[in-house]
Design a protein around this motif. Structure first.
Motif, PDB file in Angstrom:
ATOM      1  N   LEU A  16     -46.179  36.810  41.555  1.00  0.00           N
ATOM      2  CA  LEU A  16     -46.691  36.475  40.222  1.00  0.00           C
ATOM      3  C   LEU A  16     -45.703  36.879  39.136  1.00  0.00           C
ATOM      4  O   LEU A  16     -45.431  36.110  38.201  1.00  0.00           O
ATOM      5  N   LEU A  17     -45.123  38.063  39.261  1.00  0.00           N
ATOM      6  CA  LEU A  17     -44.140  38.510  38.273  1.00  0.00           C
ATOM      7  C   LEU A  17     -42.910  37.603  38.263  1.00  0.00           C
ATOM      8  O   LEU A  17     -42.312  37.348  37.214  1.00  0.00           O
ATOM      9  N   GLN A  18     -42.536  37.100  39.440  1.00  0.00           N
ATOM     10  CA  GLN A  18     -41.371  36.218  39.527  1.00  0.00           C
ATOM     11  C   GLN A  18     -41.624  34.889  38.838  1.00  0.00           C
ATOM     12  O   GLN A  18     -40.721  34.313  38.207  1.00  0.00           O
ATOM     13  N   ARG A  19     -42.854  34.389  38.905  1.00  0.00           N
ATOM     14  CA  ARG A  19     -43.158  33.066  38.357  1.00  0.00           C
ATOM     15  C   ARG A  19     -43.585  33.085  36.888  1.00  0.00           C
ATOM     16  O   ARG A  19     -43.539  32.035  36.231  1.00  0.00           O
ATOM     17  N   LEU A  20     -43.999  34.225  36.375  1.00  0.00           N
ATOM     18  CA  LEU A  20     -44.491  34.266  34.988  1.00  0.00           C
ATOM     19  C   LEU A  20     -43.510  33.690  33.968  1.00  0.00           C
ATOM     20  O   LEU A  20     -43.928  32.988  33.039  1.00  0.00           O
ATOM     21  N   PRO A  21     -42.203  33.965  34.087  1.00  0.00           N
ATOM     22  CA  PRO A  21     -41.277  33.417  33.083  1.00  0.00           C
ATOM     23  C   PRO A  21     -41.309  31.896  32.988  1.00  0.00           C
ATOM     24  O   PRO A  21     -40.955  31.337  31.941  1.00  0.00           O
ATOM     25  N   GLU A  22     -41.713  31.190  34.047  1.00  0.00           N
ATOM     26  CA  GLU A  22     -41.842  29.732  33.968  1.00  0.00           C
ATOM     27  C   GLU A  22     -42.824  29.320  32.875  1.00  0.00           C
ATOM     28  O   GLU A  22     -42.717  28.224  32.308  1.00  0.00           O
ATOM     29  N   ALA A  68     -52.807  27.969  40.648  1.00  0.00           N
ATOM     30  CA  ALA A  68     -53.149  28.296  39.272  1.00  0.00           C
ATOM     31  C   ALA A  68     -51.920  28.262  38.372  1.00  0.00           C
ATOM     32  O   ALA A  68     -51.951  27.699  37.264  1.00  0.00           O
ATOM     33  N   LEU A  69     -50.823  28.850  38.842  1.00  0.00           N
ATOM     34  CA  LEU A  69     -49.610  28.876  38.029  1.00  0.00           C
ATOM     35  C   LEU A  69     -49.036  27.472  37.841  1.00  0.00           C
ATOM     36  O   LEU A  69     -48.487  27.160  36.774  1.00  0.00           O
ATOM     37  N   ASP A  70     -49.160  26.619  38.845  1.00  0.00           N
ATOM     38  CA  ASP A  70     -48.713  25.231  38.688  1.00  0.00           C
ATOM     39  C   ASP A  70     -49.505  24.535  37.584  1.00  0.00           C
ATOM     40  O   ASP A  70     -48.942  23.806  36.752  1.00  0.00           O
ATOM     41  N   ARG A  71     -50.820  24.748  37.558  1.00  0.00           N
ATOM     42  CA  ARG A  71     -51.644  24.147  36.509  1.00  0.00           C
ATOM     43  C   ARG A  71     -51.279  24.691  35.134  1.00  0.00           C
ATOM     44  O   ARG A  71     -51.179  23.932  34.157  1.00  0.00           O
ATOM     45  N   LEU A  72     -51.083  26.005  35.065  1.00  0.00           N
ATOM     46  CA  LEU A  72     -50.721  26.606  33.789  1.00  0.00           C
ATOM     47  C   LEU A  72     -49.363  26.110  33.314  1.00  0.00           C
ATOM     48  O   LEU A  72     -49.177  25.813  32.121  1.00  0.00           O
ATOM     49  N   ILE A 123     -60.126  28.085  39.666  1.00  0.00           N
ATOM     50  CA  ILE A 123     -59.377  29.153  40.324  1.00  0.00           C
ATOM     51  C   ILE A 123     -59.596  30.422  39.496  1.00  0.00           C
ATOM     52  O   ILE A 123     -59.283  30.465  38.309  1.00  0.00           O
ATOM     53  N   TYR A 124     -60.138  31.430  40.144  1.00  0.00           N
ATOM     54  CA  TYR A 124     -60.537  32.657  39.445  1.00  0.00           C
ATOM     55  C   TYR A 124     -59.428  33.706  39.510  1.00  0.00           C
ATOM     56  O   TYR A 124     -59.143  34.265  40.564  1.00  0.00           O
ATOM     57  N   LEU A 125     -58.805  33.951  38.362  1.00  0.00           N
ATOM     58  CA  LEU A 125     -57.855  35.054  38.221  1.00  0.00           C
ATOM     59  C   LEU A 125     -58.345  36.001  37.128  1.00  0.00           C
ATOM     60  O   LEU A 125     -57.551  36.669  36.471  1.00  0.00           O
TER      61      LEU A 125
END
Length: 390
Positions: A301-307, A376-380, A40-42
């Motif tokens: 993305l900003l909402q999920r970053l704190p996870e 991507a965020l789930d994997r991270l 996944i390319y970010l």
């Protein structure tokens, strides 16, 4: 291979150009993908939207109609007039089409501009962090990049007082980028005005204009004529592979820039310039549609970053990047980005690519679908929990 083959020496100028780490990460990701890994390319500022249909149709019609020859070295007059009309509508700024140089993207124009501005050892002030290629372009043109420390609370944008203290008799330009890469910050009008009043020409990279989500970006040309503007079609119009950009320059500098362009670039593709006219005339609704999608992704993305235990370096209000502080995990951002890529298949850009001021940060691009961003965020999140980073 012949082991006795001559070793061909390369110039110091060429050898001193540093790798573009965003591309290095992408190329490693592609190698993993070729081995069967799902990536996944970010990591890159590459819009995931197709180029709007009116642009494609205009280029196809132009090719079929024989628009395949050289153009004027400044660019097609009808395109330059359309760019000038855009600045009149959007910024209420009057630009003569003869002040505009059109080329195959802003990167070659940047190189020509600094070749024109700099003698050996002349200085260009760059905010730190900044777009990764700026220092190399300055060095390649014979100049010396002077990195100006900026503040996270300012979105890593320069303050006029700090620039003033960094000025020297060899300073030839200040380069600014708003909306910015990597932080996505936008310079406020008051800050732009202060910078424009400094006794140094401004080079304003406005390639992300058209991609703002809180307020509106402003052009440096609203505040001074003593400026050079780099603009183009790659980002807002999803035309990265078309390679079409332009430079707006003070009248006194255009002839020299034109001569350089004649020698080294000749002209941009004629049919691609026709596509640029269609973009400006017909594709504002497409830009707004893509902008709404980017904004939705940005907020998600900003909402999920704190996870992940990551904190954004301010709230980005333009472009399509979030710069996230990961110094508490690993201050070596290149090592961390590669570890994340190898472990999770998520490609991110290490902050060090943008200068020492971003070391320990990671840049995440939201020029990808909401579905892919979530995956991507789930994997991270899984990796960060496993390693005790979150």
């Amino acid at each position: 291979m012949n082991e006795d083959a001559m070793s061909i020496p390369l110039s110091r100028r060429a050898r001193e150009v540093t790798p573009f780490l965003a591309m290095e990460v992408m190329e490693r990701a592609q190698a993993l993908q070729a081995e069967g890994r799902e990536i996944i390319y970010l990591c890159l500022g590459e819009p995931d939207f197709p180029t709007p249909r009116p642009i494609v149709e205009a280029a196809a019609a132009a090719m079929k109609g024989g628009e395949t020859t050289y153009t004027h070295s400044l660019g097609r007059l009808d395109l330059r007039r359309e760019i000038a009309a855009h600045y009149r509508r959007r910024y209420e700024v009057e630009i003569d089409p003869e002040q505009i140089v059109v080329s195959s993207g802003t990167s070659p124009l940047m190189l020509l501009l600094f070749a024109a501005l700099l003698e050996e050892g002349d200085e260009v002030i760059l905010p730190d962090p900044c777009y990764a290629c700026y220092p190399d372009v300055v060095r390649f043109a014979g100049g010396r990049p002077v990195l100006l420390a900026t503040r996270q609370e300012d979105g890593f944008q320069p303050r006029a007082d700090d620039v003033r203290r960094a000025l020297s008799p060899r300073t030839r330009a200040l380069l600014v980028n708003s909306p910015s890469n990597p932080a996505g910050s936008v310079l406020a009008p008051a800050r732009l005005k202060e910078l424009a009043e400094l006794p140094v020409p401004i080079v304003s990279d406005e390639i992300y204009h058209g991609l703002t989500y809180a307020g509106e970006e402003r052009s440096i040309l609203e505040f001074t004529e003593n400026a050079f503007v780099l603009g183009g079609f790659s980002k807002a119009y999803a035309m990265t592979g078309w390679r079409l950009g332009y430079l707006v320059a003070p009248r006194s500098c255009v002839r020299t820039l034109q001569t350089l362009h004649q020698n080294f670039m000749i002209s941009a593709n004629s049919f691609v310039q026709v596509a640029g006219i269609a973009a400006l005339r017909r594709c504002r609704p497409d830009v707004e549609r893509m902008g709404r999608a980017y904004d939705e992704r940005r907020r998600h993305l900003l909402q999920r970053l704190p996870e992940l235990g990551l904190r954004a370096a301010g709230t980005p209000s333009g472009a399509f990047y979030v710069l996230a502080d990961a110094r508490h995990i690993n201050p070596d951002s290149r090592a961390l980005a590669l570890e994340i890529l190898e472990t999770t298949g998520v490609a991110l850009t290490p902050g060090i690519d943008f200068g020492p001021g971003a070391e320990g940060y990671l840049r995440l691009s939201y020029a990808n679908s909401l579905e892919n961003i979530d995956r991507a965020l789930d994997r991270l999140a899984a990796l960060f929990r496993e390693r005790g980073w979150a």
